[in-house]
Design an enzyme around this catalytic site. Structure first.
Site, PDB file in Angstrom:
ATOM      1  CG  HIS A   1      38.719 -13.551  35.010  1.00 20.09           C
ATOM      2  ND1 HIS A   1      39.781 -14.366  34.698  1.00 20.09           N
ATOM      3  CD2 HIS A   1      37.862 -13.652  33.958  1.00 20.09           C
ATOM      4  CE1 HIS A   1      39.582 -14.934  33.530  1.00 20.09           C
ATOM      5  NE2 HIS A   1      38.427 -14.515  33.052  1.00 20.09           N
TER       6      HIS A   1
ATOM      7  CG  ASN B   1      30.109 -15.478  31.397  1.00 21.96           C
ATOM      8  OD1 ASN B   1      30.001 -14.353  30.945  1.00 21.96           O
ATOM      9  ND2 ASN B   1      30.397 -16.531  30.654  1.00 21.96           N
TER      10      ASN B   1
ATOM     11  CE1 TYR C   1       9.150  28.008  22.184  1.00 18.10           C
ATOM     12  CE2 TYR C   1      11.176  26.909  21.542  1.00 18.10           C
ATOM     13  CZ  TYR C   1      10.032  27.601  21.192  1.00 18.10           C
ATOM     14  OH  TYR C   1       9.778  27.884  19.881  1.00 18.10           O
TER      15      TYR C   1
ATOM     16  CE1 TYR D   1      34.663 -21.095  27.060  1.00 13.96           C
ATOM     17  CE2 TYR D   1      32.486 -20.499  27.885  1.00 13.96           C
ATOM     18  CZ  TYR D   1      33.821 -20.185  27.670  1.00 13.96           C
ATOM     19  OH  TYR D   1      34.298 -18.974  28.071  1.00 13.96           O
TER      20      TYR D   1
ATOM     21  NE  ARG E   1       4.986  29.059  24.902  1.00  9.93           N
ATOM     22  CZ  ARG E   1       5.445  29.197  23.648  1.00  9.93           C
ATOM     23  NH1 ARG E   1       4.917  28.502  22.663  1.00  9.93           N
ATOM     24  NH2 ARG E   1       6.442  30.032  23.391  1.00  9.93           N
TER      25      ARG E   1
ATOM     26  CG  PHE F   1      28.151 -13.385  28.139  1.00  6.58           C
ATOM     27  CD1 PHE F   1      28.704 -12.461  27.272  1.00  6.58           C
ATOM     28  CD2 PHE F   1      28.186 -14.724  27.794  1.00  6.58           C
ATOM     29  CE1 PHE F   1      29.287 -12.857  26.083  1.00  6.58           C
ATOM     30  CE2 PHE F   1      28.777 -15.131  26.611  1.00  6.58           C
ATOM     31  CZ  PHE F   1      29.327 -14.188  25.746  1.00  6.58           C
TER      32      PHE F   1
ATOM     33  CD  GLU G   1      35.751 -12.618  26.077  1.00  5.74           C
ATOM     34  OE1 GLU G   1      36.071 -11.536  26.609  1.00  5.74           O
ATOM     35  OE2 GLU G   1      35.798 -13.715  26.672  1.00  5.74           O
TER      36      GLU G   1
END
Length: 527
Positions: free
Chosen positions: A84, A197, A280, A54, A283, A330, A416
């Site tokens: 990409h 990646n 608050y 791959y 405190r 990844f 994915e």
């Protein structure tokens, strides 16, 4: 500046900032380069034998079942980067881009990714000579890593896309030529995938945010202490005995910081002296600030693990039982959850800061201070709209604090099918921090005004130092003037870390963040 040695294993947050923000040069260790060569040879052998593996001899994502011939491997990698490069929006800052580059260099230097040494050396030269790819901030799903932003980084390595060189935007090819760097002629098998990646965009944004948040946490404690002085706050709530019976580190350290900073003050008070107890926002400040500190410590720990991790796919494991494993390192989920947590933790600092600011400007809550902290109210509005602006930022943070990590949109034809949105979480945390810094700047500006109107007496050893720094830059507001200038000055004081440095110098010790509680302390029932 002495070179930082990159070995894949020992990069710290401080190291990263030296390179990203202060342009420290880097050098890849010889041992790392040897490891890189070993894994590269494995890739070359697979290509030569035309084995199916791959990302090396196959397509990507849904195309993982498509075999790629030896002759097409280089074109495959170049096509990957070009196709990409789909980032959109404003460009990331140069320091974040530099952080991305050194993080990717560090990850690839571990020797599990199969890149060539000359590819790493181009990244090294770009960092050292100041060639910064233009990387749009939007477009990452946070798995498979930060594909889009990292692709824009790699474009410049190939002489494609655009870059910044010496403050000017230009074509990457021109920037590389001017810097004297030879762009890569090609990407060899596996290299394009190895370069993009990974989680380096979200890690870079998050790392810069965490680094700045460390000092912002200290500044929040300073701001709290100045408001304690302005409102004659009760210090008994900071007694260490209160916090030892609920020993969260951040809580204990915050209370200790307050007592250290206001030591010697004539303006703070004790229980029953002026009133029985505070609201608050004063405190409970150790509990609130402390919880954010504890959250920040957790995020910093996760971040530093990620900074020295292998985050691409597939991973090459050299050795006798040599193996290439396709996994999921990844995936940005560990960081996505952490950065959502960071954004929430930072938001709370602004929430409580704005409430303290409101106590000072509201005559019903300020124990005798003039309305909106100005003389001749009516003609003058004083700090009325300072609180408005702080409230606006706090409200915006509530929207930004909605977690990104709970969302997932399947991609790549459902290959994915769960993504992290970690880069969105990191960017949101960064935006939240910018808002928090502004709110704390407003509280600081307000508190020194209130101290003066209260009739300033001796302040604590730390608060006196902080007060002087603010007053050196912004004088008392006797009548209305343009307020944003004073707010911006106070924010710059925080950015430049002048307050923290002045207070720590006066205290002769650091303001505490993550220090462990003294385990030897024992209370017993008779304490």
């Amino acid at each position: 500046m002495k070179k930082l040695i990159i070995d894949g294993n020992s990069l710290t947050l401080e190291d990263l900032v030296k390179v990203a923000r202060y342009n420290c040069p880097i050098e890849i260790s010889q041992n790392a380069l040897e490891n890189v060569k070993v894994s590269r040879q494995i890739v070359d052998d697979i290509v030569e034998a035309e084995q199916i593996s791959y990302g090396i001899t196959t397509g990507f994502g849904k195309f993982s079942d498509v075999a790629i011939s030896k002759d097409e491997c280089k074109q495959l990698q170049k096509n990957l980067i070009m196709s990409h490069s789909c980032g959109v929006g404003n460009p990331l800052s140069e320091e974040i881009v530099r952080a991305m580059m050194v993080l990717r260099t560090n990850a690839l230097s571990k020797g599990y990714s199969g890149v060539r040494t000359e590819t790493l050396e181009v990244l090294q030269q770009m960092l050292n000579k100041g060639v910064h790819p233009i990387v749009p901030e939007k477009g990452s799903l946070g798995s498979s890593g930060d594909l889009a932003p990292l692709s824009h980084m790699v474009l410049t390595m190939l002489g494609l896309g655009e870059a910044i060189y010496k403050g000017k935007k230009m074509d990457s090819k021109e920037a590389m030529e001017m810097a004297g760097i030879e762009p890569l002629e090609f990407l060899s098998a596996k290299e394009g995938l190895a370069l993009i990646n990974g989680t380096q965009c979200m890690t870079a944004v998050g790392a810069i945010t965490v680094y700045d948040a460390l000092n912002l946490m200290k500044t929040a404690d300073i701001s709290l202490c100045l408001t304690m002085e302005a409102l004659n706050g009760i210090t008994c709530a900071m007694d260490e005995r209160v916090h030892l019976v609920r020993p969260h580190k951040g809580q204990f350290n915050t209370a200790k910081n307050v007592l250290s900073m206001v030591e010697g003050s004539e303006m703070v008070s004790e229980q029953g002296q002026l009133r029985t107890q505070d609201a608050y926002s004063l405190r409970c400040s150790p509990q609130i600030h402390g919880a954010s500190k504890d959250a920040l410590e957790y995020v910093k720990e996760k971040l530093e693990i990620e900074m020295n991790s292998v985050t691409d796919n597939p991973i090459i494991f050299p050795g006798e039982d040599q193996k290439i494993i396709s996994g999921g390192n990844f995936h940005g989920q560990p960081l996505a959850l952490s950065f959502d947590f960071l954004g929430i933790a930072l938001s709370e600092l602004a929430n409580i800061s704005e409430r303290r600011l409101e106590k000072m400007v509201n005559p019903a809550l300020s124990y005798g201070l003039p309305a909106f902290l100005v003389n001749h109210g009516g003609v003058n509005s004083g700090f009325m709209i300072v609180q408005y602006s702080a409230a606006s930022l706090v409200s915006e943070n509530k929207v930004l604090a909605h977690p990104a990590s709970v969302d997932s949109i399947p991609s790549s034809a459902n290959q994915e099918d769960h993504v992290s949105m970690g880069t969105i979480a990191a960017r949101k945390a960064r935006d939240i921090m910018d808002n928090v810094r502004k709110v704390i700047a407003m509280e600081i500006l307000t508190s020194v005004q209130a101290i003066d109107l209260r009739g300033k007496k001796n302040l604590g050893v730390g608060t006196e130092a902080a007060y002087k720094i603010v007053r050196e830059h912004t004088p008392f507001i006797d009548k209305d003037r343009i307020m944003y200038k004073d707010i911006n000055i106070c924010e710059d004081i925080i950015k430049d870390n002048l307050l923290v440095e002045a207070v720590e110098e006066a205290l002769e010790e650091e303001i505490l963040l993550f220090e462990d509680i003294d385990a030897k302390k024992e209370l017993g029932h008779n304490a």
